[in-house]
Design a protein around this motif. Sequence first.
Motif, mmCIF file in Angstrom:
data_model
loop_
_atom_site.group_PDB
_atom_site.id
_atom_site.type_symbol
_atom_site.label_atom_id
_atom_site.label_comp_id
_atom_site.label_asym_id
_atom_site.label_seq_id
_atom_site.Cartn_x
_atom_site.Cartn_y
_atom_site.Cartn_z
ATOM 1 N N THR A 76 0.820 -1.201 0.000
ATOM 2 C CA THR A 76 0.000 0.000 0.000
ATOM 3 C C THR A 76 0.857 1.255 0.000
ATOM 4 O O THR A 76 1.767 1.404 0.814
ATOM 5 N N ASN A 357 -2.160 -5.198 -1.154
ATOM 6 C CA ASN A 357 -3.421 -5.218 -1.886
ATOM 7 C C ASN A 357 -3.398 -6.340 -2.904
ATOM 8 O O ASN A 357 -2.391 -6.540 -3.590
ATOM 9 N N GLN A 371 -7.625 -4.982 0.407
ATOM 10 C CA GLN A 371 -6.440 -4.591 1.175
ATOM 11 C C GLN A 371 -6.363 -5.443 2.435
ATOM 12 O O GLN A 371 -7.342 -5.601 3.154
#
Length: 383
Positions: A76, A357, A371
Amino acid sequence: MLRILLLLLLARLQNCSPRPPNGLPEDSEDTRTEALKRLLEVFGMEDPPRSPHHIKQPPQYMVDLYNTVAGADGITKDPDILEGNTVRSFLDKIHSDQMHFLFVLSSVAKNERILTAELHLFRLRSKVAEGPFYKRHHFCQVSVYQVLDKNKLDSSEGKKLLAARLIALQGSGWEVFGITQAVRDWTDEDSSNQGLLVTVRGLGGALVDPSMVRFASGRDHHESKKPMLVLFTDDGRRGAVLPVSSLPDLSPQTPDLPPEPATAEVNGARNARSVDQFLPCQRHLLSVDFEEIGWSGWIISPRSYNAYHCKGSCPFPLGENMRPTNHATVQSIINALKLSQGVSTPCCVPDKLFSINLLYFDDDENVVLKQYDDMVAGSCGCH
């Protein structure tokens, strides 16, 4: 090697000495089965989704969203970019050339909270760009209705207005309409889902010639332009509360190494792990390859990622480079002074974790972006 990596990952990178589940030997097929089962639990699944029956391209919107949220390795970029932790896309199931669309939401889990729902329609370039209507008008109104009774679409009893917007008569590209309340109704009661109706009218209220304002249908147009429903949801799964950073620094940690002892004997024999035993706590590479695991058929991105793992000693006295907690410092002192029996040295564990993710196909061949917290060791410390 794969089994060892899986076991390390399934230990959630938290234990000082990960062991095979249930005491099974590492080379056992039962261990692999159990490891994959535990890994699916980490990803919130009971079984891996089926791979698509044919080669299928994910919607470009979902690919672009993934690239905005995550790097090529899936880590992320910023935890605040995504609303909730799940984005689901659904293609129209009616495949009609009319403006009536149906999206089957059976893959949405009961524990998912609907945050936002959007209808994405691709507006085609008009074949008729001149004429008296175009000279008098520059805009039209596009309205999206929730179908209440498909046999009464001509009356107010058969439909409910969800969104309306003026758009220019000339132009092309994606148009997005908010339809959150309708989707919440459908997920509460499956039988209430009778689809959506879209109408195009002039400013005076009269229906516009379909050739003037056209949207791509699910039947006659390329996959990249088909009508799509996009859901932003949250399944309530959250990881441990650890320090986080919006821009993780995942460069390898290389702290200064202490002088290595000349010898290390255990009961008169040299300890084969003496080198590792005296290396300071630091982060090491830990590759997770989805193709090697056998999941490449349904996972779109990333193909693999580096989870990292923590290994090394936490000797007394603990320096700042060991990133010790106050508790670890006290424990180290108690151990060194032998003030209490059975107190070991602190453990080398992750003290910062990052999310990754996944972009993947579900069982209905819808594309999902999800996520997952606490999947990458950002740094290690003595705790």
